[in-house]
Design a protein around this motif. Sequence first.
Motif, PDB file in Angstrom:
ATOM      1  N   ASN A 112       0.837  -1.198   0.000  1.00  0.00           N
ATOM      2  CA  ASN A 112       0.000   0.000   0.000  1.00  0.00           C
ATOM      3  C   ASN A 112       0.882   1.263   0.000  1.00  0.00           C
ATOM      4  O   ASN A 112       2.110   1.168   0.030  1.00  0.00           O
ATOM      5  N   GLY A 113       0.247   2.413  -0.049  1.00  0.00           N
ATOM      6  CA  GLY A 113       0.981   3.670  -0.132  1.00  0.00           C
ATOM      7  C   GLY A 113       1.920   3.907   1.042  1.00  0.00           C
ATOM      8  O   GLY A 113       3.047   4.382   0.862  1.00  0.00           O
TER       9      GLY A 113
ATOM     10  N   GLY B  13       7.298   4.102   3.160  1.00  0.00           N
ATOM     11  CA  GLY B  13       8.210   3.578   4.180  1.00  0.00           C
ATOM     12  C   GLY B  13       9.461   2.982   3.553  1.00  0.00           C
ATOM     13  O   GLY B  13      10.574   3.160   4.051  1.00  0.00           O
ATOM     14  N   ASP B  14       9.297   2.275   2.439  1.00  0.00           N
ATOM     15  CA  ASP B  14      10.445   1.730   1.727  1.00  0.00           C
ATOM     16  C   ASP B  14      11.345   2.853   1.221  1.00  0.00           C
ATOM     17  O   ASP B  14      12.568   2.792   1.352  1.00  0.00           O
ATOM     18  N   GLY B  15      10.735   3.897   0.669  1.00  0.00           N
ATOM     19  CA  GLY B  15      11.515   5.039   0.185  1.00  0.00           C
ATOM     20  C   GLY B  15      12.300   5.721   1.288  1.00  0.00           C
ATOM     21  O   GLY B  15      13.498   5.991   1.135  1.00  0.00           O
ATOM     22  N   PHE B  16      11.646   5.979   2.416  1.00  0.00           N
ATOM     23  CA  PHE B  16      12.354   6.615   3.530  1.00  0.00           C
ATOM     24  C   PHE B  16      13.413   5.679   4.114  1.00  0.00           C
ATOM     25  O   PHE B  16      14.453   6.133   4.603  1.00  0.00           O
ATOM     26  N   GLY B  17      13.172   4.372   4.061  1.00  0.00           N
ATOM     27  CA  GLY B  17      14.179   3.409   4.503  1.00  0.00           C
ATOM     28  C   GLY B  17      15.426   3.460   3.632  1.00  0.00           C
ATOM     29  O   GLY B  17      16.550   3.334   4.124  1.00  0.00           O
ATOM     30  N   ARG B  18      15.230   3.661   2.352  1.00  0.00           N
ATOM     31  CA  ARG B  18      16.373   3.792   1.446  1.00  0.00           C
ATOM     32  C   ARG B  18      17.162   5.065   1.741  1.00  0.00           C
ATOM     33  O   ARG B  18      18.390   5.080   1.657  1.00  0.00           O
ATOM     34  N   VAL B  19      16.457   6.140   2.067  1.00  0.00           N
ATOM     35  CA  VAL B  19      17.142   7.375   2.468  1.00  0.00           C
ATOM     36  C   VAL B  19      17.994   7.089   3.699  1.00  0.00           C
ATOM     37  O   VAL B  19      19.178   7.455   3.740  1.00  0.00           O
ATOM     38  N   ARG B  20      17.416   6.428   4.699  1.00  0.00           N
ATOM     39  CA  ARG B  20      18.169   6.112   5.917  1.00  0.00           C
ATOM     40  C   ARG B  20      19.430   5.316   5.593  1.00  0.00           C
ATOM     41  O   ARG B  20      20.524   5.639   6.070  1.00  0.00           O
TER      42      ARG B  20
ATOM     43  N   ARG C 190       2.561  15.901  -0.107  1.00  0.00           N
ATOM     44  CA  ARG C 190       3.526  16.449   0.854  1.00  0.00           C
ATOM     45  C   ARG C 190       4.600  15.409   1.202  1.00  0.00           C
ATOM     46  O   ARG C 190       5.792  15.713   1.234  1.00  0.00           O
ATOM     47  N   LEU C 191       4.192  14.176   1.440  1.00  0.00           N
ATOM     48  CA  LEU C 191       5.158  13.140   1.804  1.00  0.00           C
ATOM     49  C   LEU C 191       6.086  12.798   0.645  1.00  0.00           C
ATOM     50  O   LEU C 191       7.292  12.587   0.849  1.00  0.00           O
ATOM     51  N   VAL C 192       5.564  12.764  -0.569  1.00  0.00           N
ATOM     52  CA  VAL C 192       6.415  12.528  -1.738  1.00  0.00           C
ATOM     53  C   VAL C 192       7.387  13.695  -1.908  1.00  0.00           C
ATOM     54  O   VAL C 192       8.556  13.499  -2.248  1.00  0.00           O
ATOM     55  N   SER C 193       6.932  14.914  -1.637  1.00  0.00           N
ATOM     56  CA  SER C 193       7.802  16.083  -1.711  1.00  0.00           C
ATOM     57  C   SER C 193       8.950  15.980  -0.710  1.00  0.00           C
ATOM     58  O   SER C 193      10.106  16.290  -1.039  1.00  0.00           O
ATOM     59  N   VAL C 194       8.658  15.548   0.498  1.00  0.00           N
ATOM     60  CA  VAL C 194       9.706  15.374   1.511  1.00  0.00           C
ATOM     61  C   VAL C 194      10.693  14.306   1.057  1.00  0.00           C
ATOM     62  O   VAL C 194      11.916  14.492   1.148  1.00  0.00           O
ATOM     63  N   LEU C 195      10.193  13.196   0.568  1.00  0.00           N
ATOM     64  CA  LEU C 195      11.064  12.121   0.098  1.00  0.00           C
ATOM     65  C   LEU C 195      11.941  12.610  -1.053  1.00  0.00           C
ATOM     66  O   LEU C 195      13.152  12.345  -1.093  1.00  0.00           O
ATOM     67  N   SER C 196      11.371  13.363  -1.970  1.00  0.00           N
ATOM     68  CA  SER C 196      12.131  13.916  -3.091  1.00  0.00           C
ATOM     69  C   SER C 196      13.228  14.856  -2.607  1.00  0.00           C
ATOM     70  O   SER C 196      14.373  14.794  -3.072  1.00  0.00           O
ATOM     71  N   ASP C 197      12.894  15.731  -1.656  1.00  0.00           N
ATOM     72  CA  ASP C 197      13.869  16.656  -1.089  1.00  0.00           C
ATOM     73  C   ASP C 197      15.002  15.890  -0.401  1.00  0.00           C
ATOM     74  O   ASP C 197      16.179  16.217  -0.570  1.00  0.00           O
TER      75      ASP C 197
END
Length: 167
Positions: free
Chosen positions: A2-3, A8-15, A143-150
């Motif tokens: 789900n979204g 969560g996967d995207g933010f995990g990759r950032v981490r 907003r969350l996609v924008s944060v992930l992109s930033d």
Amino acid sequence: MNGAQLLGDGFGRVRDELRATVEGLTTEQLVYRPTPEANSIGWLVWHLTRIQDDHVADVAGTEQVWTAAGWSDEFGLPFDVSATGFGHSSADVAAVRVRPEQLLGYYDAVHDRTVEFLSGLTDDDFDRIVDPSWDPPVSLGARLVSVLSDDLEHLGQAAYVRGMLPH
């Protein structure tokens, strides 16, 4: 998936990439700037973490980790407690002199808060308008996609500067 799981996967990759970019560096390497006006690794990581903290706390209706967990005191930066780095001057960038463990600790705390927030969301939640002042109004999903992109943009910049560090 789900979204919330996808984000969560995207933010995990950032981490994971953030850790790979910061671990093993010294404070001196974190403040290295390839040109006098360039951003340092330390400033870039601090800034992306502040933006994530600020924006996620806003949409979650919680206090930022920066103040709630005492990170603003731990860092002791010469800025207003609400500063996120947006609009910072070259002198402001130079003022961000931190230790790697501070950056990693703060980011981990913000990441944990982000994952906790995401875990409570359903796909329907992403349509909720969180900022009606824009045209079109900004949804939670946008907003969350924008944060992930930033995060990804600034993390790539930090990794690039790491590759430029003098040997």
